[in-house]
Write an enzyme that holds these catalytic residues in place. Structure first.
Site, PDB file in Angstrom:
ATOM      1  N   HIS A   1      -0.678 -10.248  -4.528  1.00  0.00           N
ATOM      2  CA  HIS A   1       0.186  -9.876  -5.661  1.00  0.00           C
ATOM      3  C   HIS A   1       0.498 -11.084  -6.509  1.00  0.00           C
ATOM      4  O   HIS A   1       0.523 -12.212  -6.020  1.00  0.00           O
ATOM      5  CB  HIS A   1       1.479  -9.207  -5.178  1.00  0.00           C
ATOM      6  CG  HIS A   1       2.267 -10.030  -4.200  1.00  0.00           C
ATOM      7  ND1 HIS A   1       1.955 -10.093  -2.864  1.00  0.00           N
ATOM      8  CD2 HIS A   1       3.344 -10.838  -4.364  1.00  0.00           C
ATOM      9  CE1 HIS A   1       2.805 -10.887  -2.237  1.00  0.00           C
ATOM     10  NE2 HIS A   1       3.661 -11.362  -3.132  1.00  0.00           N
TER      11      HIS A   1
ATOM     12  N   HIS B   1      -6.462  -2.897  -1.049  1.00  0.00           N
ATOM     13  CA  HIS B   1      -5.759  -3.831  -0.155  1.00  0.00           C
ATOM     14  C   HIS B   1      -6.600  -5.086   0.052  1.00  0.00           C
ATOM     15  O   HIS B   1      -7.566  -5.072   0.815  1.00  0.00           O
ATOM     16  CB  HIS B   1      -5.424  -3.195   1.194  1.00  0.00           C
ATOM     17  CG  HIS B   1      -4.713  -4.137   2.111  1.00  0.00           C
ATOM     18  ND1 HIS B   1      -3.345  -4.292   2.094  1.00  0.00           N
ATOM     19  CD2 HIS B   1      -5.177  -5.017   3.026  1.00  0.00           C
ATOM     20  CE1 HIS B   1      -3.001  -5.222   2.981  1.00  0.00           C
ATOM     21  NE2 HIS B   1      -4.101  -5.674   3.562  1.00  0.00           N
TER      22      HIS B   1
ATOM     23  N   CYS C   1       0.847  -1.206   0.000  1.00  0.00           N
ATOM     24  CA  CYS C   1       0.000   0.000   0.000  1.00  0.00           C
ATOM     25  C   CYS C   1       0.881   1.255   0.000  1.00  0.00           C
ATOM     26  O   CYS C   1       0.562   2.237  -0.683  1.00  0.00           O
ATOM     27  CB  CYS C   1      -0.928   0.002   1.206  1.00  0.00           C
ATOM     28  SG  CYS C   1      -2.380  -1.060   1.029  1.00  0.00           S
TER      29      CYS C   1
ATOM     30  N   HIS D   1       3.352 -12.576  -9.140  1.00  0.00           N
ATOM     31  CA  HIS D   1       4.704 -12.473  -9.690  1.00  0.00           C
ATOM     32  C   HIS D   1       4.611 -12.799 -11.183  1.00  0.00           C
ATOM     33  O   HIS D   1       4.152 -13.889 -11.553  1.00  0.00           O
ATOM     34  CB  HIS D   1       5.636 -13.491  -9.039  1.00  0.00           C
ATOM     35  CG  HIS D   1       5.830 -13.324  -7.561  1.00  0.00           C
ATOM     36  ND1 HIS D   1       6.986 -12.790  -7.015  1.00  0.00           N
ATOM     37  CD2 HIS D   1       5.027 -13.626  -6.516  1.00  0.00           C
ATOM     38  CE1 HIS D   1       6.876 -12.789  -5.695  1.00  0.00           C
ATOM     39  NE2 HIS D   1       5.706 -13.295  -5.365  1.00  0.00           N
TER      40      HIS D   1
HETATM   41  P1  5GP Z   1       5.879 -13.058  -1.662  1.00  0.00           P
HETATM   42  O1  5GP Z   1       7.016 -13.793  -1.011  1.00  0.00           O
HETATM   43  O2  5GP Z   1       5.000 -12.388  -0.637  1.00  0.00           O
HETATM   44  O3  5GP Z   1       5.113 -13.856  -2.656  1.00  0.00           O
HETATM   45  O4  5GP Z   1       6.551 -11.931  -2.532  1.00  0.00           O
HETATM   46  C1  5GP Z   1       6.952 -10.696  -2.005  1.00  0.00           C
HETATM   47  C2  5GP Z   1       7.949 -10.130  -2.988  1.00  0.00           C
HETATM   48  O5  5GP Z   1       8.103  -8.762  -2.679  1.00  0.00           O
HETATM   49  C3  5GP Z   1       9.324 -10.772  -2.910  1.00  0.00           C
HETATM   50  O6  5GP Z   1       9.657 -11.348  -4.158  1.00  0.00           O
HETATM   51  C4  5GP Z   1      10.247  -9.619  -2.546  1.00  0.00           C
HETATM   52  O7  5GP Z   1      11.483  -9.656  -3.217  1.00  0.00           O
HETATM   53  C5  5GP Z   1       9.433  -8.409  -2.947  1.00  0.00           C
HETATM   54  N1  5GP Z   1       9.699  -7.224  -2.141  1.00  0.00           N
HETATM   55  C6  5GP Z   1       9.771  -7.154  -0.771  1.00  0.00           C
HETATM   56  N2  5GP Z   1       9.986  -5.886  -0.388  1.00  0.00           N
HETATM   57  C7  5GP Z   1      10.044  -5.133  -1.521  1.00  0.00           C
HETATM   58  C8  5GP Z   1      10.241  -3.738  -1.759  1.00  0.00           C
HETATM   59  O8  5GP Z   1      10.405  -2.928  -0.851  1.00  0.00           O
HETATM   60  N3  5GP Z   1      10.249  -3.332  -3.064  1.00  0.00           N
HETATM   61  C9  5GP Z   1      10.063  -4.215  -4.095  1.00  0.00           C
HETATM   62  N4  5GP Z   1      10.098  -3.706  -5.346  1.00  0.00           N
HETATM   63  N5  5GP Z   1       9.867  -5.531  -3.910  1.00  0.00           N
HETATM   64  C10 5GP Z   1       9.853  -5.986  -2.639  1.00  0.00           C
HETATM   65 ZN    ZN Z   2      -1.826  -3.292   1.164  1.00  0.00          ZN
END
Ligand code: 5GP
Ligand code: ZN
Length: 115
Positions: free
Chosen positions: A101, A48, A9, A103
């Site tokens: 989110h 969110h 957010c 990827h």
């Molecule tokens: P999850 O593990 O929740 O599926 O993915 C979270 C993703 O957010 C991870 O791949 C991590 O590298 C990315 N991430 C975490 N903090 C930040 C940030 O401050 N900026 C960006 N651009 N990516 C982030």
């Molecule tokens: Zn959020």
């Protein structure tokens, strides 16, 4: 709508900088800070929603909007030969940021396994 304690957010609001690749009324997309492939974009709804398990009849429209954005970003990033879309959900699913989110990963030949 916005969760004051949520990292994504804050990124959507511009309070934390990010490398933005796409934005519309409902969706924000930016490059992952720790990319796993030449293209690694995080596509997030501006609303969110905490995770895939929190998707309901009321908010599922933003999921469709994310996938519309994914198709556009895939083309814009030159990923004509394909890419992978991943969602991690909850603790066992490896989700580290509790804002839904997707990827979008590509730019190289990915293995047959998910990761
Ligand atoms: P999850 O593990 O929740 O599926 O993915 C979270 C993703 O957010 C991870 O791949 C991590 O590298 C990315 N991430 C975490 N903090 C930040 C940030 O401050 N900026 C960006 N651009 N990516 C982030
Ligand atoms: Zn959020």
């Amino acid at each position: 709508m916005r969760d004051e304690n949520c990292l994504f957010c804050k990124i959507i609001a511009g309070d934390i900088p990010s490398a933005k690749v796409y934005e519309d009324e409902d969706v924000f997309a930016f490059r992952d800070i720790n990319p796993q492939a030449p293209v690694h974009v995080l596509v997030v709804p501006k609303e969110h929603v905490c995770c895939a398990a929190c998707v309901t009849e009321e908010n599922s429209r933003v999921v469709a909007k994310c996938f519309e954005a994914i198709a556009k970003i895939g083309k814009a990033e030159g990923l004509e030969s394909g890419y992978r879309v991943i969602n991690n959900c909850g603790e066992d699913g490896g989700q580290s940021v509790m804002h839904l989110h997707f990827h979008l990963i590509g730019g190289r030949k990915l293995g047959e396994k998910i990761i």
